[in-house]
Design a protein around this motif. Structure first.
Motif, PDB file in Angstrom:
ATOM      1  N   ASP A  53      15.298  -8.405  -6.210  1.00  0.00           N
ATOM      2  CA  ASP A  53      15.581  -9.846  -6.282  1.00  0.00           C
ATOM      3  C   ASP A  53      15.032 -10.587  -5.069  1.00  0.00           C
ATOM      4  O   ASP A  53      14.507 -11.703  -5.193  1.00  0.00           O
ATOM      5  N   ASP A  54      15.152  -9.978  -3.886  1.00  0.00           N
ATOM      6  CA  ASP A  54      14.642 -10.619  -2.658  1.00  0.00           C
ATOM      7  C   ASP A  54      13.131 -10.846  -2.732  1.00  0.00           C
ATOM      8  O   ASP A  54      12.627 -11.856  -2.240  1.00  0.00           O
ATOM      9  N   GLN A  55      12.418  -9.899  -3.345  1.00  0.00           N
ATOM     10  CA  GLN A  55      10.967 -10.043  -3.452  1.00  0.00           C
ATOM     11  C   GLN A  55      10.607 -11.219  -4.357  1.00  0.00           C
ATOM     12  O   GLN A  55       9.660 -11.948  -4.087  1.00  0.00           O
ATOM     13  N   LEU A  56      11.385 -11.427  -5.412  1.00  0.00           N
ATOM     14  CA  LEU A  56      11.152 -12.573  -6.288  1.00  0.00           C
ATOM     15  C   LEU A  56      11.571 -13.876  -5.621  1.00  0.00           C
ATOM     16  O   LEU A  56      10.898 -14.897  -5.744  1.00  0.00           O
ATOM     17  N   LYS A  57      12.683 -13.847  -4.910  1.00  0.00           N
ATOM     18  CA  LYS A  57      13.188 -15.039  -4.217  1.00  0.00           C
ATOM     19  C   LYS A  57      12.225 -15.501  -3.129  1.00  0.00           C
ATOM     20  O   LYS A  57      12.162 -16.682  -2.799  1.00  0.00           O
ATOM     21  N   PRO A 114       5.235  -8.178 -10.659  1.00  0.00           N
ATOM     22  CA  PRO A 114       5.915  -7.474 -11.751  1.00  0.00           C
ATOM     23  C   PRO A 114       7.410  -7.790 -11.781  1.00  0.00           C
ATOM     24  O   PRO A 114       8.050  -7.917 -10.737  1.00  0.00           O
ATOM     25  N   ASP A 115       7.940  -7.939 -12.988  1.00  0.00           N
ATOM     26  CA  ASP A 115       9.370  -8.140 -13.161  1.00  0.00           C
ATOM     27  C   ASP A 115      10.011  -6.766 -13.318  1.00  0.00           C
ATOM     28  O   ASP A 115       9.920  -6.148 -14.375  1.00  0.00           O
ATOM     29  N   LEU A 116      10.621  -6.290 -12.256  1.00  0.00           N
ATOM     30  CA  LEU A 116      11.218  -4.949 -12.260  1.00  0.00           C
ATOM     31  C   LEU A 116      12.714  -4.976 -12.548  1.00  0.00           C
ATOM     32  O   LEU A 116      13.386  -3.954 -12.423  1.00  0.00           O
ATOM     33  N   SER A 117      13.228  -6.157 -12.933  1.00  0.00           N
ATOM     34  CA  SER A 117      14.669  -6.256 -13.197  1.00  0.00           C
ATOM     35  C   SER A 117      15.059  -5.489 -14.449  1.00  0.00           C
ATOM     36  O   SER A 117      16.205  -5.086 -14.608  1.00  0.00           O
ATOM     37  N   GLY A 118      14.117  -5.266 -15.354  1.00  0.00           N
ATOM     38  CA  GLY A 118      14.382  -4.475 -16.553  1.00  0.00           C
ATOM     39  C   GLY A 118      13.713  -3.130 -16.439  1.00  0.00           C
ATOM     40  O   GLY A 118      14.220  -2.194 -15.831  1.00  0.00           O
ATOM     41  N   LEU A 119      12.503  -3.055 -16.972  1.00  0.00           N
ATOM     42  CA  LEU A 119      11.712  -1.834 -16.892  1.00  0.00           C
ATOM     43  C   LEU A 119      11.139  -1.709 -15.485  1.00  0.00           C
ATOM     44  O   LEU A 119      10.480  -2.623 -14.997  1.00  0.00           O
ATOM     45  N   ASP A 120      11.397  -0.595 -14.846  1.00  0.00           N
ATOM     46  CA  ASP A 120      10.985  -0.392 -13.453  1.00  0.00           C
ATOM     47  C   ASP A 120      10.178   0.898 -13.341  1.00  0.00           C
ATOM     48  O   ASP A 120      10.728   1.955 -13.018  1.00  0.00           O
ATOM     49  N   PRO A 121       8.871   0.848 -13.618  1.00  0.00           N
ATOM     50  CA  PRO A 121       8.066   2.071 -13.554  1.00  0.00           C
ATOM     51  C   PRO A 121       8.012   2.675 -12.148  1.00  0.00           C
ATOM     52  O   PRO A 121       7.910   3.892 -11.997  1.00  0.00           O
ATOM     53  N   VAL A 122       8.080   1.841 -11.122  1.00  0.00           N
ATOM     54  CA  VAL A 122       8.075   2.346  -9.743  1.00  0.00           C
ATOM     55  C   VAL A 122       9.344   3.175  -9.498  1.00  0.00           C
ATOM     56  O   VAL A 122       9.289   4.305  -9.004  1.00  0.00           O
ATOM     57  N   GLY A 123      10.483   2.610  -9.870  1.00  0.00           N
ATOM     58  CA  GLY A 123      11.751   3.324  -9.706  1.00  0.00           C
ATOM     59  C   GLY A 123      11.824   4.582 -10.552  1.00  0.00           C
ATOM     60  O   GLY A 123      12.350   5.606 -10.116  1.00  0.00           O
ATOM     61  N   GLN A 124      11.275   4.509 -11.775  1.00  0.00           N
ATOM     62  CA  GLN A 124      11.283   5.685 -12.648  1.00  0.00           C
ATOM     63  C   GLN A 124      10.473   6.823 -12.036  1.00  0.00           C
ATOM     64  O   GLN A 124      10.900   7.982 -12.057  1.00  0.00           O
ATOM     65  N   LYS A 125       9.303   6.488 -11.501  1.00  0.00           N
ATOM     66  CA  LYS A 125       8.458   7.514 -10.882  1.00  0.00           C
ATOM     67  C   LYS A 125       9.155   8.103  -9.661  1.00  0.00           C
ATOM     68  O   LYS A 125       9.153   9.320  -9.451  1.00  0.00           O
ATOM     69  N   LEU A 126       9.771   7.244  -8.874  1.00  0.00           N
ATOM     70  CA  LEU A 126      10.496   7.712  -7.695  1.00  0.00           C
ATOM     71  C   LEU A 126      11.634   8.633  -8.106  1.00  0.00           C
ATOM     72  O   LEU A 126      11.835   9.692  -7.496  1.00  0.00           O
TER      73      LEU A 126
END
Length: 193
Positions: A53-57, A114-126
């Motif tokens: 959220d901070d990155q979007l804000k 990227p909107d990572l609030s839903g699908l988060d490929p970065v988080g999934q890979k991590l």
């Protein structure tokens, strides 16, 4: 072994896409040598959405700074309106043009963010990379003992984490201490000492 804390894991959301990719590639190569304290994963999970959220804000914050820059500069430059050689109007016109270009560039950056609030490929890979590499949590009894010892350590300004007393509420201020003790416990169990 490579041991990471929550800040290091959360920083992946603060990196450019290229740096994220490079970082994940490095973690992929190291995946058999990664171990994470339970406290690091707990703090990562707790703070992940806030960092996203901070990155979007940040777009809104920067946009407001750009909006505020012109009136502030106009006010400051008004003290030179009687200067014989400085054309305040020309200076302000250049600034206005530059600020408009900056706002346009910012809007384009936001569109590609990227909107990572839903699908988060970065988080999934991590998550894939750290799966089954997380230490166990301490028991509640052990945590209470750490908090008690931490209170004394922090009054004496003994690291790790004593500076968190000013910025973290309640027992959260002991997070670095808990993490540190989990790393020590892991090291003792997994070395030839």
């Amino acid at each position: 072994m490579f041991v990471f804390d929550a800040s290091m894991l959360l920083n992946i959301y603060r990196y450019s896409p290229e740096t994220q990719k490079t970082f994940l590639t490095i973690l992929e190569r190291l995946k058999d040598r990664i171990w994470l304290p339970h406290q690091a994963v707990f703090e990562f999970s707790k703070n992940r959405c806030g960092v996203i959220d901070d990155q979007l804000k940040a777009y809104t914050d920067v946009d407001k700074m750009l909006d505020d820059a012109y009136p502030a500069l106009e006010k400051q430059l008004s003290t030179f309106k009687r200067h014989p050689s400085i054309s305040i109007a020309e200076v302000l016109a250049s600034v206005k043009s530059g600020l408009e270009a900056a706002k346009d560039a910012l809007a384009k950056n936001k569109e590609s963010h990227p909107d990572l609030s839903g699908l988060d490929p970065v988080g999934q890979k991590l998550e894939e990379l750290i799966d089954r590499k997380i230490g166990p949590p301490f028991t509640n009894e052990k945590l209470l003992n750490i908090y008690g010892a931490g209170e004394i350590r922090y009054r004496l300004q003994q690291p790790p984490g004593y500076m968190d007393t000013k910025i973290k509420p309640g027992n959260e201020k002991y997070g670095d201490l808990v993490l540190w003790l989990q790393v020590i416990e892991y090291a003792k169990k997994n070395t030839n000492q």
